[in-house]
Design a protein around this motif. Structure first.
Motif, short mmCIF file in Angstrom:
data_model
loop_
_atom_site.label_atom_id
_atom_site.label_comp_id
_atom_site.label_asym_id
_atom_site.label_seq_id
_atom_site.Cartn_x
_atom_site.Cartn_y
_atom_site.Cartn_z
N HIS A 295 0.89 -1.29 0.07
CA HIS A 295 -0.09 -0.09 0.17
C HIS A 295 1.03 1.33 -0.07
O HIS A 295 0.58 2.34 -0.70
N GLU B 148 2.48 1.70 -3.37
CA GLU B 148 1.13 2.38 -4.12
C GLU B 148 1.19 3.86 -4.13
O GLU B 148 1.05 4.69 -5.01
N HIS B 149 1.14 4.37 -2.88
CA HIS B 149 1.03 5.83 -2.49
C HIS B 149 2.42 6.51 -3.31
O HIS B 149 2.18 7.58 -3.90
N CYS C 78 -6.39 8.58 2.99
CA CYS C 78 -6.22 7.13 3.15
C CYS C 78 -6.67 6.60 4.26
O CYS C 78 -6.61 7.20 5.37
N HIS D 168 0.09 2.38 6.89
CA HIS D 168 1.33 2.58 6.38
C HIS D 168 2.48 2.57 7.10
O HIS D 168 2.66 2.45 8.33
ZN LIG Z 1 -4.18 4.52 0.41
#
Ligand SMILES: [Zn+2]
Length: 402
Positions: free
Chosen positions: A119, A122-123, A215, A219
């Motif tokens: 994730h 992805e950011h 979001c 993270h």
């Molecule tokens: Zn996110």
């Protein structure tokens, strides 16, 4: 039951994405699907949300102490799905957890950490896509099987490679991520990526200098923890681009597997890695020219065979293997010019069957019918030319022609 919880379930993963063990109290438990949905007053379980699949793990219920003063036995209840609705998180289990029960929860940490790596990567990727190309991430999917991102515009292979390089450079700079819960006024002054209009408190995740995005997911604390990010493939998708990528251990596993395959291939060719593509090209060209030579030889052989047929023969039946259909058709025409009956060429073998062509100056239909009725041949054509496929013994086909 939702009134019991007011603001919704306390999300421990917001406070600390690294807390994998927690204690909580069961607020409610209701039958759901083939099991039960347990609501806790707080949880570290991340529910299925924002394209990311839910955490899995266990709830431990402390039992009463044994009669002889034995240590209390804990009951372990697996959590196999977690969902969120109106801020309340539902833990799907097979065994009911009575309201008021104190529980200890434990999430599958390796799986969660892998999801955090994917994730966070992805950011970073989406942040670079946004700042360099102005495209939005319009779809994100993170499951145990794959990770995909959909962007709103076209990206070439070169674009994708250079974005991947940017992301990995950002990973190795090992800087801190931040999460912000801005008030309404502050929020209006900020420019951030968001997939949808969000009501209530907005949580922003910031990778300073790279990305700021609304979001809900956990993270990594520092980008270095992502380790590595690898784009697996990209394709045109609904006018934009779909990227398949992997990060962290998943990327490592992929690259290890690919390296093993390349090692195998290069050993097979007795050449070094950089020479492998060239060797494959050479082999392909060799195969094409060999096939062509083989087809030419087979055509010549067939022509010789036809030349040696007795002139008074009426029906002609020949067998070949691996001859081009165009050559077979020409050969059938050549035979029908010189012989008055039916010409048939059967290409293939008894085991896998034959593809055949029939030709005649009068009619091929009697033979076509006989092949169908005797051997279940499939095919069609005109009065004077027919083709099809059949599985039969060579001598049985020859008998039909005799
Ligand atoms: Zn996110």
């Amino acid at each position: 039951m939702e009134s019991n919880i007011g603001q919704g379930t306390e999300k421990i993963y917001y406070k600390d994405a690294y807390q994998s063990v927690f204690t909580a109290r069961a607020i409610a438990c209701e039958p759901a699907g083939e099991g039960f949905d347990v609501i806790l007053d707080a949880t570290a379980f991340f529910p299925e949300e924002g394209g990311q699949s839910a955490d899995t793990g266990r709830l431990f219920l402390s039992g009463s102490a044994g009669r002889d003063g034995d240590a209390a036995k804990e009951e372990c209840i697996p959590v196999f799905d977690v969902r969120i609705r109106d801020g309340i998180i539902f833990h799907r289990v097979k065994t009911p957890v009575p309201e008021g029960t104190a529980v200890r929860g434990e999430i599958d940490w390796a799986r969660r950490f892998s999801n955090m790596q994917q994730h966070s990567a992805e950011h970073l990727f989406s942040g670079f896509v946004h700042s360099r190309f102005g495209y939005e991430n319009v779809g994100f999917h993170l499951s145990d099987r794959e990770v995909t991102m959909d962007y709103s515009g076209p990206l070439t292979e070169a674009d994708v490679s250079s974005l991947e390089a940017d992301v990995n450079a950002a990973i190795w700079r090992n800087f801190e991520s931040r999460q912000l819960f801005p008030d309404k006024e502050t929020l209006e002054t900020l420019s951030f990526r968001s997939k949808k209009e969000i009501e209530g408190q907005v949580r922003l995740v910031e990778y300073p200098g790279v990305d700021l995005c609304a979001c809900c997911a956990p993270h990594v604390r520092r980008t270095g923890e992502i380790g590595i990010m690898k784009v697996v493939s990209s394709q045109n998708y609904k006018g934009g681009t779909r990227i398949f990528m992997l990060a962290g251990e998943r990327a490592y596993r992929l690259l290890t597997e690919e390296h093993r395959i390349l090692q195998d291939v290069s050993r097979g060719f007795s050449t070094s890695y950089p020479n492998v593509p060239g060797r494959i090209r050479e082999l392909r060209e060799d195969t094409i020219s060999l096939r062509r030579a083989l087809a030419e030889a087979a055509a010549k052989q067939l022509e010789d065979k036809i030349g040696q047929l007795p002139e008074d023969l009426e029906n002609v039946c020949l067998f070949t293997a691996g001859v081009d259909p165009v050559v077979l058709r020409k050969a059938v025409n050549a035979i029908t010019e010189r012989h008055s009956g039916i010409a048939g060429i059967f290409d293939g073998n008894e085991e896998n069957g034959y593809r055949y062509i029939l030709g005649s100056r009068i009619s091929v239909q009697p033979l076509q019918t006989a092949l169908r009725e005797n051997f279940g041949a499939k095919g069609g054509g005109s009065e004077k030319m027919a083709q099809g496929s059949v599985r039969a013994k060579k001598e049985d086909i020859e008998k039909l022609f005799a």
